[in-house]
Design an enzyme around this catalytic site. Structure first.
Site, PDB file in Angstrom:
ATOM      1  N   ASP A  21       0.795  -1.236   0.000  1.00 23.66           N
ATOM      2  CA  ASP A  21       0.000   0.000   0.000  1.00 23.66           C
ATOM      3  C   ASP A  21       0.827   1.285   0.000  1.00 23.66           C
ATOM      4  O   ASP A  21       0.261   2.368   0.138  1.00 23.66           O
ATOM      5  CB  ASP A  21      -0.976   0.049   1.202  1.00 23.66           C
ATOM      6  CG  ASP A  21      -2.203  -0.819   0.963  1.00 23.66           C
ATOM      7  OD1 ASP A  21      -2.421  -1.205  -0.208  1.00 23.66           O
ATOM      8  OD2 ASP A  21      -2.928  -1.109   1.928  1.00 23.66           O
ATOM      9  N   LYS A  24       3.288   1.172  -4.978  1.00 24.57           N
ATOM     10  CA  LYS A  24       4.133   0.594  -6.037  1.00 24.57           C
ATOM     11  C   LYS A  24       3.382   0.503  -7.365  1.00 24.57           C
ATOM     12  O   LYS A  24       3.903   0.881  -8.410  1.00 24.57           O
ATOM     13  CB  LYS A  24       4.602  -0.816  -5.633  1.00 24.57           C
ATOM     14  CG  LYS A  24       5.463  -0.832  -4.379  1.00 24.57           C
ATOM     15  CD  LYS A  24       5.889  -2.233  -4.002  1.00 24.57           C
ATOM     16  CE  LYS A  24       4.756  -3.122  -3.520  1.00 24.57           C
ATOM     17  NZ  LYS A  24       4.136  -2.656  -2.250  1.00 24.57           N
ATOM     18  N   THR A  25       2.159  -0.023  -7.301  1.00 25.68           N
ATOM     19  CA  THR A  25       1.418  -0.243  -8.546  1.00 25.68           C
ATOM     20  C   THR A  25       0.951   1.086  -9.134  1.00 25.68           C
ATOM     21  O   THR A  25       1.017   1.299 -10.345  1.00 25.68           O
ATOM     22  CB  THR A  25       0.229  -1.199  -8.275  1.00 25.68           C
ATOM     23  OG1 THR A  25       0.749  -2.397  -7.706  1.00 25.68           O
ATOM     24  CG2 THR A  25      -0.509  -1.533  -9.550  1.00 25.68           C
ATOM     25  N   HIS A  84       3.807  -9.260  -0.733  1.00 25.34           N
ATOM     26  CA  HIS A  84       5.112  -9.443  -0.132  1.00 25.34           C
ATOM     27  C   HIS A  84       5.678 -10.832  -0.448  1.00 25.34           C
ATOM     28  O   HIS A  84       6.846 -10.977  -0.803  1.00 25.34           O
ATOM     29  CB  HIS A  84       4.993  -9.249   1.379  1.00 25.34           C
ATOM     30  CG  HIS A  84       6.261  -9.490   2.119  1.00 25.34           C
ATOM     31  ND1 HIS A  84       7.393  -8.727   1.905  1.00 25.34           N
ATOM     32  CD2 HIS A  84       6.591 -10.423   3.028  1.00 25.34           C
ATOM     33  CE1 HIS A  84       8.358  -9.178   2.689  1.00 25.34           C
ATOM     34  NE2 HIS A  84       7.901 -10.212   3.371  1.00 25.34           N
TER      35      HIS A  84
HETATM   36  P1  GDP Z   1       1.045  -1.043  -3.522  1.00 27.60           P
HETATM   37  O1  GDP Z   1       0.418  -2.061  -2.611  1.00 27.60           O
HETATM   38  O2  GDP Z   1       2.377  -0.619  -3.008  1.00 27.60           O
HETATM   39  O3  GDP Z   1       1.083  -1.471  -4.951  1.00 27.60           O
HETATM   40  O4  GDP Z   1       0.131   0.278  -3.442  1.00 27.60           O
HETATM   41  P2  GDP Z   1      -1.000   0.818  -4.435  1.00 27.60           P
HETATM   42  O5  GDP Z   1      -0.410   1.394  -5.654  1.00 27.60           O
HETATM   43  O6  GDP Z   1      -2.033  -0.244  -4.605  1.00 27.60           O
HETATM   44  O7  GDP Z   1      -1.582   2.040  -3.583  1.00 27.60           O
HETATM   45  C1  GDP Z   1      -2.148   1.856  -2.311  1.00 27.60           C
HETATM   46  C2  GDP Z   1      -3.065   3.009  -1.969  1.00 27.60           C
HETATM   47  O8  GDP Z   1      -2.327   4.215  -1.866  1.00 27.60           O
HETATM   48  C3  GDP Z   1      -4.151   3.266  -3.007  1.00 27.60           C
HETATM   49  O9  GDP Z   1      -5.341   3.599  -2.364  1.00 27.60           O
HETATM   50  C4  GDP Z   1      -3.599   4.433  -3.791  1.00 27.60           C
HETATM   51  O10 GDP Z   1      -4.597   5.199  -4.389  1.00 27.60           O
HETATM   52  C5  GDP Z   1      -2.862   5.209  -2.722  1.00 27.60           C
HETATM   53  N1  GDP Z   1      -1.758   5.979  -3.316  1.00 27.60           N
HETATM   54  C6  GDP Z   1      -0.814   5.497  -4.159  1.00 27.60           C
HETATM   55  N2  GDP Z   1       0.046   6.481  -4.520  1.00 27.60           N
HETATM   56  C7  GDP Z   1      -0.375   7.602  -3.889  1.00 27.60           C
HETATM   57  C8  GDP Z   1       0.093   8.959  -3.871  1.00 27.60           C
HETATM   58  O11 GDP Z   1       1.093   9.304  -4.510  1.00 27.60           O
HETATM   59  N3  GDP Z   1      -0.598   9.834  -3.093  1.00 27.60           N
HETATM   60  C9  GDP Z   1      -1.676   9.470  -2.383  1.00 27.60           C
HETATM   61  N4  GDP Z   1      -2.263  10.415  -1.669  1.00 27.60           N
HETATM   62  N5  GDP Z   1      -2.152   8.209  -2.372  1.00 27.60           N
HETATM   63  C10 GDP Z   1      -1.521   7.285  -3.127  1.00 27.60           C
HETATM   64 MG    MG Z   2       0.554  -3.274  -5.815  1.00 27.67          MG
END
Ligand code: GDP
Ligand code: MG
Length: 390
Positions: A21, A24-25, A84
């Protein structure tokens, strides 16, 4: 006829890593969006990256997404993993031989347990370059707080041997929305990757190496070995060693063919058949390697980072102990080996372990080489060589 791949820029493999979260994606999607506007990528929306494409590598299933893009100077293949566990399996199976990693850290949350674990794993598995995307910078107004998180990340990286990793403040989410400030920040992140991660010399500059897949006799001509060239270039008339599994022959390559066509040289990525001067059918065998003369010294003792598959993943139901003797699959080689777990009493399916391996016969090995561990025809683990000992 198949069209030839036109290589105009050096190719690098990179990937996002970091705590769940942290974005990354979203960041991966944002990179493709920003570059698509410059004609350097195909925009891949979040949902498509996150649809958990399954891949099997060394008998192990992992969830992984690949996107491709170009900067002004490079062509990148970029991997993103949903979970993970996928990250751990992907790193250990060698699915992504990353030349560099983009560590995504949420500016809201800072360094979290998986952030630490990924940095540790990245270091252990020999990824030499890390660039930090301090993400969600749009959601933190307090600049002092941002500085504090940046400091924390820098300390973590310095402690693990990445003292000069660049840190770039980004917002994947705002860049996806087209906000110019954050679109520019994605540009800055890619500039940092271009500058900080050097082009690896793994392909053509490295000494020639080809795992032997099969051995044939061509009457009136001699012995031919076939395989896919892993690295380097071999030219007609060059001296090579065919070695591993206890054998070693020095010879000269007197013929090179690919799919029935003669070549002057074969290079990394080519499927090649090499005619070897004065070599008898029984002198060489599948599982050995053909290598530039003197460039490889087969080894049988090494340390490795190993992941044991869980029963659900097709692995064992019961733990292993020191003295466990499975089969090791390295390239085209299949050889028995013994595991020493060191301090650990037991290796439980699902565990990641640092082990020492003694193979029954020497094999061409180097740090970073991936292998599978098999037992009774099933893959029960995967590993990466961390250090060759003898
Ligand atoms: P991952 O698990 O690392 O791939 O994370 P995700 O890309 O799925 O993002 C997780 C959450 O963080 C989602 O609800 C996104 O909308 C939010 N998010 C991702 N990037 C940003 C950002 O740059 N700013 C904000 N405010 N929220 C973000
Ligand atoms: Mg992801």
């Amino acid at each position: 006829m198949k069209q030839a791949f036109v290589r105009t820029k050096p190719h690098l493999n990179i990937g996002t890593m970091g705590h769940v979260d942290h974005g990354k994606t979203t960041l991966t999607a944002a990179i493709t969006k920003v570059l698509a506007e410059q004609g350097r990528a195909e925009y891949t929306p979040f949902e498509r990256i996150d649809k958990h494409a399954e891949e099997t590598l060394r008998g192990i299933t992992i969830n992984i997404s690949h996107v491709e893009y170009e900067t002004e100077t490079r062509h990148y293949a970029h991997v993103d993993m949903p979970g993970h566990a996928d990250y751990v399996k992907n790193m250990i199976t060698g699915a992504a031989q990353l030349d560099g990693a983009i560590l995504v850290v949420s500016a809201q949350d800072g360094v979290m347990p998986q952030t630490r674990e990924h940095v540790l794993l990245t270091k252990q598995l020999g990824v030499r370059y890390v660039v930090v995307a301090l993400n969600k910078a749009d959601a933190v107004d307090d600049l002092e707080l941002l500085d504090l998180v940046e400091l924390e990340v820098r300390e973590l990286l310095a402690a693990h041997g990445y003292p000069d990793a660049p840190v770039v403040r980004v917002s994947g989410l705002r860049a996806l929305a087209g906000d110019p400030e954050w679109v520019a920040a994605i540009g800055a992140l890619l500039d940092a990757v271009d500058e900080h991660v050097p082009v690896p010399d793994r392909y053509l500059d490295a000494p020639f190496l080809m795992p032997v897949e099969s051995v044939l006799t061509i009457s009136g001509r001699g012995t031919v070995v076939t395989g896919a060239v892993e690295r380097g270039v071999v030219r007609l008339g060059e001296t090579v060693d065919v070695l591993g599994l206890g054998g070693s022959v020095r010879t000269v390559v007197t013929g090179i063919e690919t799919f029935g066509k003669r070549m002057e040289s074969a290079e990394a990525g080519d499927n090649a058949a090499l005619l070897l001067r004065g070599v008898k059918r029984d002198d060489v065998r599948r599982g050995q390697v053909v290598a530039a003369a003197g460039s490889v010294d087969p080894a049988s003792l090494f340390t490795a980072h190993v992941y044991l598959l869980t029963a659900e993943e097709g692995g064992r139901r019961t733990p292993i102990v020191s003295g466990y003797r499975p089969q090791f699959f390295v390239r085209t080689t299949d050889v028995v080996g013994e595991l020493d777990l060191g301090e650990a009493d037991l290796g439980i399916p699902g565990d990641r372990l640092d082990v020492t391996v003694r193979l029954g016969k020497p094999v061409a090995l180097a740090a970073g080489q991936g292998f599978a561990i098999r037992e009774g025809g099933h893959t029960v683990g995967a590993g990466t060589v961390t250090e060759v000992l003898a």
